[in-house]
Design an enzyme around this catalytic site. Structure first.
Site, PDB file in Angstrom:
ATOM      1  N   CYS A 194       0.867  -1.190   0.000  1.00 47.47           N
ATOM      2  CA  CYS A 194       0.000   0.000   0.000  1.00 47.47           C
ATOM      3  C   CYS A 194       0.897   1.231   0.000  1.00 47.47           C
ATOM      4  CB  CYS A 194      -0.985  -0.029   1.163  1.00 47.47           C
ATOM      5  SG  CYS A 194      -0.244   0.017   2.810  1.00 47.47           S
ATOM      6  N   ARG A 205      -3.351  -0.637   5.477  1.00 45.86           N
ATOM      7  CA  ARG A 205      -3.943  -1.711   4.677  1.00 45.86           C
ATOM      8  C   ARG A 205      -3.029  -2.925   4.501  1.00 45.86           C
ATOM      9  NH1 ARG A 205      -5.218   2.135  -0.250  1.00 45.86           N
ATOM     10  NH2 ARG A 205      -3.287   2.983   0.602  1.00 45.86           N
ATOM     11  N   ASP A 257      -8.198   3.919   1.216  1.00 49.66           N
ATOM     12  CA  ASP A 257      -7.224   4.230   2.268  1.00 49.66           C
ATOM     13  C   ASP A 257      -7.982   4.718   3.498  1.00 49.66           C
ATOM     14  OD1 ASP A 257      -5.195   5.137   3.862  1.00 49.66           O
ATOM     15  OD2 ASP A 257      -4.088   6.078   2.220  1.00 49.66           O
TER      16      ASP A 257
HETATM   17  P1  4NP Z   1      -1.804   2.815   4.106  1.00 51.26           P
HETATM   18  O1  4NP Z   1      -2.370   4.194   4.685  1.00 51.26           O
HETATM   19  O2  4NP Z   1      -1.251   3.136   2.728  1.00 51.26           O
HETATM   20  O3  4NP Z   1      -2.990   1.930   4.057  1.00 51.26           O
HETATM   21  O4  4NP Z   1      -0.739   2.366   5.081  1.00 51.26           O
HETATM   22  C1  4NP Z   1      -1.576   5.335   4.778  1.00 51.26           C
HETATM   23  C2  4NP Z   1      -0.818   5.542   5.902  1.00 51.26           C
HETATM   24  C3  4NP Z   1      -0.040   6.680   6.025  1.00 51.26           C
HETATM   25  C4  4NP Z   1      -0.017   7.600   5.002  1.00 51.26           C
HETATM   26  C5  4NP Z   1      -0.768   7.393   3.874  1.00 51.26           C
HETATM   27  C6  4NP Z   1      -1.542   6.264   3.753  1.00 51.26           C
HETATM   28  N1  4NP Z   1       0.770   8.772   5.145  1.00 51.26           N
HETATM   29  O5  4NP Z   1       0.688   9.639   4.243  1.00 51.26           O
HETATM   30  O6  4NP Z   1       1.513   8.914   6.112  1.00 51.26           O
END
Ligand code: 4NP
Length: 144
Positions: A3, A9, A117
């Site tokens: 992800c 995720r 997300d």
């Molecule tokens: P993930 O969610 O891609 O599902 O882990 C996110 C977690 C952190 C960030 C973006 C998406 N971030 O920009 O820090």
């Protein structure tokens, strides 16, 4: 399992798929296309939803996807279309590109749907993500 941040995720996807396969036969890991959370635990909300379904994902630490991962892994499941674009940009040939699949295409073939997300949303987003990933990982585990 890939992800953006590797804290919401893909750690869930890693934990769920691991719970459905034999570790001596299938190696499962996860990473993010971004490096902001390298070395960190999964998001508390992912840890909580996993725990609710009997899974402990607190052994995981954030990693950034590396081009070498194309050589290590047979299958690279990405959570959304943006992850797909980011990952295939790092591929060196068609064989590597073909390893990359949108995970929800396992449940809805050819629909190219995103696992949303949940980072900026409420806890319910994590429950939804868990359910989507559980269904997709069930299909993947059976096929593997
Ligand atoms: P993930 O969610 O891609 O599902 O882990 C996110 C977690 C952190 C960030 C973006 C998406 N971030 O920009 O820090």
């Amino acid at each position: 399992m890939v992800c953006l941040g590797n804290i919401c995720r893909s750690p869930l996807a890693e934990g769920i798929l691991k719970s459905k396969v034999n570790a001596s036969e299938v190696f499962v890991d996860s990473a993010g296309t971004g490096g902001w959370h390298v070395g960190e635990l999964p998001d508390k909300r992912s840890i909580t939803v996993a725990k609710r379904y009997g899974l402990d994902i607190t052994d995981q630490r954030g990693k950034k996807f590396s081009p070498y991962d194309f050589e290590t892994y047979d299958h690279i499941f990405v959570m959304d279309n943006s992850n797909y674009r980011d990952v295939i940009q790092l591929a060196k040939d068609q064989t590597e590109i073909e390893k990359v699949k949108l995970i929800l295409n396992e449940v809805f073939p050819g629909e190219n749907m995103d696992v949303p997300d949940p980072y900026y949303g409420g806890d319910n987003g994590f429950e939804n993500v868990f359910q989507m990933l559980d269904e997709a990982c069930e299909k993947i585990a059976r096929r593997l």
